[in-house]
Design a protein around this motif. Structure first.
Motif, PDB file in Angstrom:
ATOM      1  N   ALA A  55      -0.980  -3.963  -2.678  1.00  0.00           N
ATOM      2  CA  ALA A  55       0.022  -3.778  -1.624  1.00  0.00           C
ATOM      3  C   ALA A  55       1.432  -3.942  -2.178  1.00  0.00           C
ATOM      4  O   ALA A  55       2.341  -3.175  -1.844  1.00  0.00           O
ATOM      5  CB  ALA A  55      -0.219  -4.767  -0.488  1.00  0.00           C
ATOM      6  N   LEU A  56       1.623  -4.948  -3.030  1.00  0.00           N
ATOM      7  CA  LEU A  56       2.937  -5.167  -3.651  1.00  0.00           C
ATOM      8  C   LEU A  56       3.304  -3.990  -4.545  1.00  0.00           C
ATOM      9  O   LEU A  56       4.445  -3.499  -4.510  1.00  0.00           O
ATOM     10  CB  LEU A  56       2.903  -6.466  -4.457  1.00  0.00           C
ATOM     11  CG  LEU A  56       4.175  -6.822  -5.242  1.00  0.00           C
ATOM     12  CD1 LEU A  56       5.370  -6.950  -4.309  1.00  0.00           C
ATOM     13  CD2 LEU A  56       3.964  -8.110  -6.032  1.00  0.00           C
ATOM     14  N   TYR A  57       2.342  -3.531  -5.337  1.00  0.00           N
ATOM     15  CA  TYR A  57       2.581  -2.378  -6.214  1.00  0.00           C
ATOM     16  C   TYR A  57       2.946  -1.145  -5.390  1.00  0.00           C
ATOM     17  O   TYR A  57       3.847  -0.382  -5.757  1.00  0.00           O
ATOM     18  CB  TYR A  57       1.325  -2.102  -7.039  1.00  0.00           C
ATOM     19  CG  TYR A  57       1.393  -0.842  -7.878  1.00  0.00           C
ATOM     20  CD1 TYR A  57       2.070  -0.827  -9.093  1.00  0.00           C
ATOM     21  CD2 TYR A  57       0.796   0.333  -7.434  1.00  0.00           C
ATOM     22  CE1 TYR A  57       2.145   0.335  -9.855  1.00  0.00           C
ATOM     23  CE2 TYR A  57       0.856   1.495  -8.186  1.00  0.00           C
ATOM     24  CZ  TYR A  57       1.536   1.494  -9.398  1.00  0.00           C
ATOM     25  OH  TYR A  57       1.613   2.638 -10.133  1.00  0.00           O
ATOM     26  N   THR A  58       2.260  -0.968  -4.271  1.00  0.00           N
ATOM     27  CA  THR A  58       2.534   0.181  -3.408  1.00  0.00           C
ATOM     28  C   THR A  58       3.956   0.148  -2.865  1.00  0.00           C
ATOM     29  O   THR A  58       4.695   1.141  -2.935  1.00  0.00           O
ATOM     30  CB  THR A  58       1.532   0.215  -2.245  1.00  0.00           C
ATOM     31  OG1 THR A  58       0.217   0.414  -2.759  1.00  0.00           O
ATOM     32  CG2 THR A  58       1.858   1.322  -1.259  1.00  0.00           C
ATOM     33  N   GLU A  59       4.378  -1.011  -2.322  1.00  0.00           N
ATOM     34  CA  GLU A  59       5.719  -1.085  -1.740  1.00  0.00           C
ATOM     35  C   GLU A  59       6.793  -0.912  -2.809  1.00  0.00           C
ATOM     36  O   GLU A  59       7.786  -0.201  -2.592  1.00  0.00           O
ATOM     37  CB  GLU A  59       5.913  -2.409  -0.997  1.00  0.00           C
ATOM     38  CG  GLU A  59       7.254  -2.465  -0.272  1.00  0.00           C
ATOM     39  CD  GLU A  59       7.365  -3.607   0.719  1.00  0.00           C
ATOM     40  OE1 GLU A  59       8.499  -3.924   1.112  1.00  0.00           O
ATOM     41  OE2 GLU A  59       6.334  -4.176   1.114  1.00  0.00           O
ATOM     42  N   LEU A  60       6.611  -1.536  -3.975  1.00  0.00           N
ATOM     43  CA  LEU A  60       7.583  -1.372  -5.062  1.00  0.00           C
ATOM     44  C   LEU A  60       7.649   0.088  -5.508  1.00  0.00           C
ATOM     45  O   LEU A  60       8.734   0.622  -5.776  1.00  0.00           O
ATOM     46  CB  LEU A  60       7.198  -2.261  -6.251  1.00  0.00           C
ATOM     47  CG  LEU A  60       7.398  -3.771  -6.087  1.00  0.00           C
ATOM     48  CD1 LEU A  60       6.799  -4.516  -7.281  1.00  0.00           C
ATOM     49  CD2 LEU A  60       8.885  -4.105  -5.964  1.00  0.00           C
ATOM     50  N   SER A  61       6.483   0.745  -5.586  1.00  0.00           N
ATOM     51  CA  SER A  61       6.428   2.142  -6.036  1.00  0.00           C
ATOM     52  C   SER A  61       7.182   3.071  -5.101  1.00  0.00           C
ATOM     53  O   SER A  61       7.882   3.984  -5.549  1.00  0.00           O
ATOM     54  CB  SER A  61       4.967   2.607  -6.148  1.00  0.00           C
ATOM     55  OG  SER A  61       4.276   1.880  -7.129  1.00  0.00           O
ATOM     56  N   LEU A  62       7.040   2.855  -3.793  1.00  0.00           N
ATOM     57  CA  LEU A  62       7.715   3.709  -2.820  1.00  0.00           C
ATOM     58  C   LEU A  62       9.234   3.598  -2.976  1.00  0.00           C
ATOM     59  O   LEU A  62       9.946   4.606  -2.977  1.00  0.00           O
ATOM     60  CB  LEU A  62       7.293   3.324  -1.403  1.00  0.00           C
ATOM     61  CG  LEU A  62       5.805   3.506  -1.070  1.00  0.00           C
ATOM     62  CD1 LEU A  62       5.515   3.034   0.351  1.00  0.00           C
ATOM     63  CD2 LEU A  62       5.375   4.952  -1.247  1.00  0.00           C
ATOM     64  N   GLY A  63       9.722   2.365  -3.109  1.00  0.00           N
ATOM     65  CA  GLY A  63      11.159   2.179  -3.279  1.00  0.00           C
ATOM     66  C   GLY A  63      11.653   2.717  -4.601  1.00  0.00           C
ATOM     67  O   GLY A  63      12.711   3.356  -4.676  1.00  0.00           O
ATOM     68  N   HIS A  64      10.878   2.489  -5.656  1.00  0.00           N
ATOM     69  CA  HIS A  64      11.283   2.937  -6.992  1.00  0.00           C
ATOM     70  C   HIS A  64      11.342   4.456  -7.077  1.00  0.00           C
ATOM     71  O   HIS A  64      12.249   5.027  -7.694  1.00  0.00           O
ATOM     72  CB  HIS A  64      10.294   2.386  -8.026  1.00  0.00           C
ATOM     73  CG  HIS A  64      10.677   2.662  -9.434  1.00  0.00           C
ATOM     74  ND1 HIS A  64       9.845   3.292 -10.324  1.00  0.00           N
ATOM     75  CD2 HIS A  64      11.825   2.416 -10.114  1.00  0.00           C
ATOM     76  CE1 HIS A  64      10.443   3.407 -11.499  1.00  0.00           C
ATOM     77  NE2 HIS A  64      11.645   2.877 -11.392  1.00  0.00           N
ATOM     78  N   ALA A  65      10.376   5.119  -6.452  1.00  0.00           N
ATOM     79  CA  ALA A  65      10.349   6.585  -6.495  1.00  0.00           C
ATOM     80  C   ALA A  65      11.496   7.190  -5.704  1.00  0.00           C
ATOM     81  O   ALA A  65      12.124   8.160  -6.141  1.00  0.00           O
ATOM     82  CB  ALA A  65       9.016   7.089  -5.947  1.00  0.00           C
ATOM     83  N   ALA A  66      11.796   6.636  -4.537  1.00  0.00           N
ATOM     84  CA  ALA A  66      12.817   7.215  -3.659  1.00  0.00           C
ATOM     85  C   ALA A  66      14.222   6.758  -4.016  1.00  0.00           C
ATOM     86  O   ALA A  66      15.197   7.455  -3.695  1.00  0.00           O
ATOM     87  CB  ALA A  66      12.517   6.847  -2.211  1.00  0.00           C
ATOM     88  N   VAL A 426      -8.283   4.072   0.233  1.00  0.00           N
ATOM     89  CA  VAL A 426      -9.373   3.813   1.173  1.00  0.00           C
ATOM     90  C   VAL A 426      -9.644   2.319   1.365  1.00  0.00           C
ATOM     91  O   VAL A 426      -9.637   1.815   2.498  1.00  0.00           O
ATOM     92  CB  VAL A 426     -10.676   4.522   0.718  1.00  0.00           C
ATOM     93  CG1 VAL A 426     -11.817   4.188   1.666  1.00  0.00           C
ATOM     94  CG2 VAL A 426     -10.455   6.027   0.634  1.00  0.00           C
ATOM     95  N   VAL A 427      -9.901   1.606   0.266  1.00  0.00           N
ATOM     96  CA  VAL A 427     -10.343   0.216   0.366  1.00  0.00           C
ATOM     97  C   VAL A 427      -9.263  -0.673   0.976  1.00  0.00           C
ATOM     98  O   VAL A 427      -9.513  -1.418   1.936  1.00  0.00           O
ATOM     99  CB  VAL A 427     -10.764  -0.323  -1.021  1.00  0.00           C
ATOM    100  CG1 VAL A 427     -11.163  -1.796  -0.908  1.00  0.00           C
ATOM    101  CG2 VAL A 427     -11.921   0.493  -1.581  1.00  0.00           C
ATOM    102  N   CYS A 428      -8.050  -0.597   0.430  1.00  0.00           N
ATOM    103  CA  CYS A 428      -6.974  -1.466   0.920  1.00  0.00           C
ATOM    104  C   CYS A 428      -6.625  -1.218   2.391  1.00  0.00           C
ATOM    105  O   CYS A 428      -6.464  -2.180   3.153  1.00  0.00           O
ATOM    106  CB  CYS A 428      -5.729  -1.308   0.038  1.00  0.00           C
ATOM    107  SG  CYS A 428      -5.914  -2.060  -1.588  1.00  0.00           S
TER     108      CYS A 428
END
Length: 441
Positions: A55-66, A426-428
């Motif tokens: 979840a942390l990786y996902t949120e950081l990734s969204l901000g980093h990409a945008a 899926v899992v998360c």
């Protein structure tokens, strides 16, 4: 040009500071105490790896990409699928900004109570009994004054920007927090009853490990502990330079957050048993007292019984809580500030002053109309906004974000990335939906 973090360690300390809040200091120990001690700890560590780190990786990734605030980031990354999903992303971005403002409002009020307790013990230690009586006695005036003081501290830091404000102060506050925590643990360990607390915390009750209630509690605590769901980590991710490898940074932040939660358990649970040895009531039915009553009733009573030493101990403890609160508020404040700067013709100073005024107004409203509003606001943010946002982040990275999604591209070439991608896809979401439904019911 957008501001950014200057060093890797500066980012880790700032992001960990965002994650390390009151939930670590009082939430984790309470959950551990009431769910089998080390059994909860073992399940919690597994859940951190399975749910919280992704979840942390996902949120950081969204901000980093945008490289943008949550409104623009979620809208942009969702629009590659359809206009409807883009609108959904934009709506969730706005909910993040609103949720951050609401969280800051009640969090600053709770922080004001922490400051009041800390000042009371400090003034008692300095034999300034009349002032100590004022800070100890709950009143609207006291709460409003200290709330405004804490708002000033928060926005006095963020107004200086990422490098000169957030990063600089995170490098100062985080080491101080850890030193205070370890010092308090060492002292509590010398008191009668502490050894029973260490045993209760560190010796697992394996029968409790297979409880569905323990698993859901561990998932909820791990997710909330890492401060996921209001866009704070997304903003921090957007302040990382393009090309930064997020994997190791994510693990570093999660490891530091988990370490502090573990250390908090080494402080709080033995302290409860010390209080029990002092003749204080620390149970409700078969469970140890947790969270609010623990912090504002049981532990202050314990410190009072320890005389002048207890006054200094109480000051140190509430200083610890105040620092943990401050490192969280400066991260959350960056969400509405970044949105204001990037979408309206205002500079950082103007945005910070406007948001600070909004937080102060809403916070004062919560003080004046405490009974009908406070619990509703806390419940909305923690039980609705956080898990809903986290669930949406997983949907974005796994289903809606197509162009320039590096993880999606790697999933076509390497098995490990394919497994990670489907885990996030899926899992998360299923695990988080389980937590969301359990909390809602």
């Amino acid at each position: 040009m957008r501001d950014s973090f200057h060093t890797r360690i500066g980012f880790i300390l700032a992001a960990a500071g965002s994650a390390i809040g009151l939930g670590n200091i009082w939430g984790f120990p309470s959950q551990a105490a009431n769910h089998g001690g080390a059994a909860f700890l073992l399940v919690y560590l597994a859940v951190v790896v399975i749910l919280a780190v992704p979840a942390l990786y996902t949120e950081l990734s969204l901000g980093h990409a945008a490289q943008a605030n949550p409104v623009k980031a979620l809208s942009t990354l969702s629009q590659t699928h359809s206009p409807v999903t883009a609108a959904s992303g934009k709506t969730m971005g706005y909910l993040n900004v609103i949720g951050a403002i609401l969280m800051l409002s009640f969090y600053h009020l709770v922080a004001a109570w922490m400051v009041a307790e800390g000042l009371t013990f400090l003034l008692q230690a300095l034999s300034m009994s009349s002032l100590a009586q004022w800070t100890k006695t709950s009143s609207m005036l006291r709460d409003i004054i200290l709330l405004l003081v804490f708002v000033t501290l928060t926005f006095g830091i963020v107004i200086k920007g990422v490098q000169n404000g957030i990063e600089r102060w995170s490098r100062r506050l985080m080491p101080l927090l850890v030193v205070l925590l370890i010092g308090l643990i060492v002292y509590i360990a010398t008191l009668p009853g502490a050894s029973d607390g260490f045993r209760a915390y560190l010796v697992p009750d394996f029968n409790a490990m297979f409880s569905a209630d323990l698993l859901v509690s561990a998932m909820g605590q791990a997710f909330f502990s890492l401060s996921i769901g209001l866009g704070g980590m997304m903003i921090y991710g957007s302040y990382l330079k393009k090309g930064t490898r997020l994997g190791r940074l994510t693990w570093s932040v999660a490891a530091l957050d988990t370490l502090v939660a573990f250390l908090a358990g080494l402080l709080i649970i033995p302290a409860l048993y010390v209080a029990m040895a002092q003749g204080l009531s620390v149970t409700e039915g078969e469970q140890l007292i947790g969270e609010g009553r623990l912090i504002f009733q049981v532990l202050p009573d314990l410190f009072d019984r320890l005389g002048n030493t207890g006054s200094w101990l109480g000051f140190g403890f509430f200083a610890l809580l105040s620092i943990a609160a401050l490192t969280s508020t400066i991260a959350t404040a960056e969400v509405p500030i970044a949105y204001a700067i990037e979408t309206h013709p205002v500079n950082r100073r103007q945005a910070a002053l406007i948001i600070a005024a909004m937080i102060s107004l809403i916070g004062i409203t919560l003080v004046v109309f405490f009974d009908p509003l406070f619990n509703w606001v806390v419940t909305y943010v923690t039980q609705f906004q956080l898990p809903l946002s986290g669930l949406f982040y997983f949907i974005v990275i796994g289903w809606l974000w197509r162009r320039s999604n590096r993880l999606r591209e790697l999933a076509h070439t390497e098995l490990r990335y394919r497994l990670l991608f489907w885990h996030l896809r899926v899992v998360c979401p299923l695990l988080l939906a389980w937590v969301f439904v359990d909390v809602a019911l």
